[in-house]
Enzyme design. Structure first.
Site, PDB file in Angstrom:
ATOM      1  N   GLU A 368       1.350   3.161  -3.764  1.00  0.00           N
ATOM      2  CA  GLU A 368       1.965   2.752  -2.784  1.00  0.00           C
ATOM      3  C   GLU A 368       3.102   1.959  -3.479  1.00  0.00           C
ATOM      4  OE1 GLU A 368      -0.487   0.671   0.697  1.00  0.00           O
ATOM      5  OE2 GLU A 368      -0.613   2.463   0.990  1.00  0.00           O
ATOM      6  N   TRP A 503     -11.124   5.521   1.728  1.00  0.00           N
ATOM      7  CA  TRP A 503     -10.558   3.431   0.969  1.00  0.00           C
ATOM      8  C   TRP A 503     -12.251   2.931   2.044  1.00  0.00           C
ATOM      9  CZ3 TRP A 503      -9.280   1.937  -2.764  1.00  0.00           C
ATOM     10  CH2 TRP A 503      -8.871   0.128  -2.880  1.00  0.00           C
TER      11      TRP A 503
HETATM   12  C1  GCU Z   1      -3.174   0.138   1.157  1.00  0.00           C
HETATM   13  C2  GCU Z   1      -4.194   0.045  -0.320  1.00  0.00           C
HETATM   14  C3  GCU Z   1      -5.530  -0.758  -0.345  1.00  0.00           C
HETATM   15  C4  GCU Z   1      -5.439  -1.313   0.415  1.00  0.00           C
HETATM   16  C5  GCU Z   1      -5.457  -0.526   1.877  1.00  0.00           C
HETATM   17  C6  GCU Z   1      -6.053  -1.265   3.113  1.00  0.00           C
HETATM   18  O1  GCU Z   1      -3.499   2.316   1.741  1.00  0.00           O
HETATM   19  O2  GCU Z   1      -2.850   1.324  -1.138  1.00  0.00           O
HETATM   20  O3  GCU Z   1      -5.080  -1.034  -1.184  1.00  0.00           O
HETATM   21  O4  GCU Z   1      -6.906  -1.832   0.751  1.00  0.00           O
HETATM   22  O5  GCU Z   1      -3.982  -0.387   2.354  1.00  0.00           O
HETATM   23  O6  GCU Z   1      -5.124  -1.557   3.940  1.00  0.00           O
HETATM   24  O7  GCU Z   1      -7.176  -1.797   3.383  1.00  0.00           O
END
Ligand code: GCU
Length: 628
Positions: A368, A503
């Site tokens: 990002e 994530w």
């Molecule tokens: C982004 C970022 C992560 C972050 C995630 C979020 O994509 O790459 O490091 O933790 O968003 O907002 O949870």
């Protein structure tokens, strides 16, 4: 023979810019000074220079030994002093670095290491959604080697490089073994041994190389059979090193997605940060083994080890368990004009130190990076330089990068890495769930010859929060299920997505976050920060990915008191038929794939049981009046 001594014991830690300015406390490594304040919110954790001091006696060794000091991780920058003389410094908090102490050692020495996680204009990471813990948070060792030894001073690397290339037609692998030698090597020879074969070759210009062929090769085949060979290299001086390697063929195709050893093998998995509640990033091997056990239960076949180089031990665990890994450097969120050199040095160390791991499939250039920086020539040049560096250091692996969802799909930066990937949060931060489908379908239609992956997606969930009417942004465990059910369906319909990574597998430390009822944590994990609770969405992916043994999971066990007259009872299972019992009586049976939903009238306290095959899951729900 090389001898390795642990130096984790007997340190004195001083939390002050100058050793004289603070009281020393005894610590044992691994250690971080942000284990508490880096995970409690407020974005106020200590960032600055601290000191680690210890006495160091000259090790018992033959007179011609070299004595190297090895750090596996000092975050984020370090300076090494011996008896008051500065011998080395290192910029980058996630990689191994070493210092040759030999010519500076007395019989009794004072070792002082300054470590700093202070703000910097030159060292990444500086702006990101995770805590930049400070400390000597990984192992520290002394390595004693003969005068002539395998290289210890080349970017913290292992001194030996093994390059297997598999021919699936002939079921054979050619293996190039290379080793680099430091010290007097005028008539030195290196003996390589691997797969029952041995070759002895001369050292020329500090390097030795031998080529092997393994007939009827035993493939490293991901989760199915992560077979590892071991190569050893030895010198007549007595030094010897070994490196495990795996013979496998990775391919990434724009239409077919990811292939392992010639067959379709869509990479479906999760991301992991290297921290844990109460420990910060100072992890023990047992903690890492527990993480791997959870990953195996989930059934993921890939890991994105974000956003930086992880410890050797964890890449080893991925080699041994057949996980296919996205490795990356912390070139993240915001480009720094003066950070170019650091991106190159961190990438050099990542590749040199981890080249032999069969689990690693791609090198991630950035994450990002356009979130807070324009796509200008300076940014493009930094990425071209990194991309070229990776191809120079490693001709076998493609490069990638994780792009922020606002990045225009026509951006020129997307033409730099070999394969691409996007982080999308439609349906969480903004927009609707269907926009994820639309985004990838539009990209894939517009760029049918480009490989595209899904490097991040997720929704925060606090298991204490439940709702009969879940909606994006509510931080409920209920909505996290709704979100991931949609994403799983979207992904399963698009095998050309070469890799997808939830994530995140675990909640993690982000001291700048104070929302969702928990301070200092990003709660997108499928598992809580302390690893004690697997959220319902964990079982959705387990149902989709883990077919080793039948299971069934009732969602909503933490949603006991319910106000609705008819409540949804959701079940996840890796079986295709589930029966639901209410108070011991069969309520219904459903056929389906992964997700099974029942609408159950409630009027008091009920025992709910889901059955699939001979598995069962039981919970209690209670009808309560609307709060007045
Ligand atoms: C982004 C970022 C992560 C972050 C995630 C979020 O994509 O790459 O490091 O933790 O968003 O907002 O949870």
């Amino acid at each position: 023979m090389r001898t390795i001594h642990s130096l984790n014991q007997d340190w004195t830690f001083i939390k002050a810019e100058h050793p004289a300015d603070g009281a020393g406390v005894p610590v044992t490594l691994p250690h971080t000074w942000n284990a508490e304040d880096g995970q409690d919110g407020g974005d106020d954790y200590y960032r600055g220079k601290c000191w680690y001091l210890r006495d160091l006696d000259r090790p018992e060794a033959t007179e011609n030994s070299r004595v190297w000091l090895e750090f596996e991780g000092a975050a984020m920058t370090a300076e090494v002093y011996l008896n008051g003389e500065k011998l080395a410094e290192h910029a980058g908090g996630y990689s191994t670095f070493r210092v040759d102490l030999t010519d500076h050692l007395k019989d009794h020495n004072k070792l002082a290491v300054s470590v700093s996680n202070a703000r910097s204009r030159t060292v990444y990471p500086q702006q990101a959604d995770f805590t930049f813990y400070g400390g000597l948070y990984r192992e520290v060792r002394l390595i004693l080697v003969p005068e002539t030894h395998f290289a210890l001073g080349y970017h913290g690397g292992p001194g030996v490089k093994i390059t297997p290339v598999v021919d699936l037609e002939t079921r054979a692998a050619t293996v190039m073994a290379e080793a680099w030698v430091e010290g007097p090597a005028h008539d030195a020879e290196v003996t390589f041994t691997l797969a029952g074969q041995t070759q002895t070759v001369p050292v020329a210009d500090g390097c030795a190389r031998a080529d092997f062929t393994i007939e009827n090769v035993h493939l490293w085949d991901g989760l199915n059979d992560p077979y590892l060979y071991t190569a050893t290299a030895s010198l007549s001086s007595g030094d010897a090193v070994s490196a495990r390697f795996g013979c496998r063929k990775f391919e990434i195709d724009p239409q077919k997605g990811f292939l392992l050893n010639g067959r379709s093998y869509p990479l479906r998995g999760v991301s992991r940060h290297q921290d844990r509640k109460g420990a910060g990033n100072a992890l023990t091997p047992a903690m890492m083994e527990e993480d791997m056990a959870i990953i195996k239960e989930l059934g993921a076949n890939t890991l994105r080890l974000a956003h930086y180089q992880h410890t050797q031990y964890f890449y080893d665990l991925c080699d041994e368990n057949g996980l296919i890994v996205w490795a990356e450097i912390p070139y993240i969120t915001m480009h720094m004009h003066d950070g170019r050199e650091n991106t190159l040095s961190q990438m050099t160390e990542l590749v040199v130190q981890n080249y032999n791991h069969p689990c690693i499939a791609v090198w991630g250039l950035s994450n990002e990076i356009t979130a807070a920086s324009a796509v200008n020539e300076e940014l493009l040049e930094n990425h071209r330089a990194l991309n070229d560096l990776c191809h120079t250091l490693d001709t076998t692996r493609p490069t990638t990068m994780a792009n922020v969802f606002m990045l225009d799909i026509d951006s020129p930066i997307l033409e730099i890495p070999d394969v691409n990937s996007y982080n999308l949060y439609f349906g969480w931060y903004l927009g609707e769930l269907e926009q994820n489908d639309e985004f990838f379908d539009e990209y894939h239609a517009k760029f049918p010859d480009r490989c595209i992956g899904f490097s991040e997606y997720g929704a925060d969930a606090n298991p204490a929060y439940q709702s009969p009417t879940p909606e994006k942004g509510d931080y409920t465990e209920t909505y996290q299920c709704v979100y991931h059910e949609h994403m799983l369906k979207m992904i399963e319909a698009r095998p050309w997505l070469w890799a997808t990574h939830v994530w995140n597998l675990f909640d993690f430390g982000a001291d700048g976050r104070d929302e969702g009822g928990k301070n200092g944590e990003n709660q997108k994990g499928l598992v809580t920060f302390d690893r004690q609770l697997k959220k319902d969405a964990f079982y959705l992916y387990k149902a989709a990915w883990n077919h080793t043994e039948p299971f069934v999971h009732l969602c909503g066990s933490r949603y006991v008191d319910r106000t609705e007259e008819v409540t949804e009872i959701k079940v996840y299972s890796n079986q295709n038929e589930v029966s639901l019992y209410v108070d011991g009586k069969l309520f219904g049976t459903a056929q389906g794939h992964v997700v099974f939903s029942f609408q159950v009238p409630i009027s008091g306290e009920h025992t709910i049981e889901a059955r699939a095959e001979d598995c069962t899951s039981v919970m209690l729900v209670r009808k309560v009046a609307e709060p007045n």
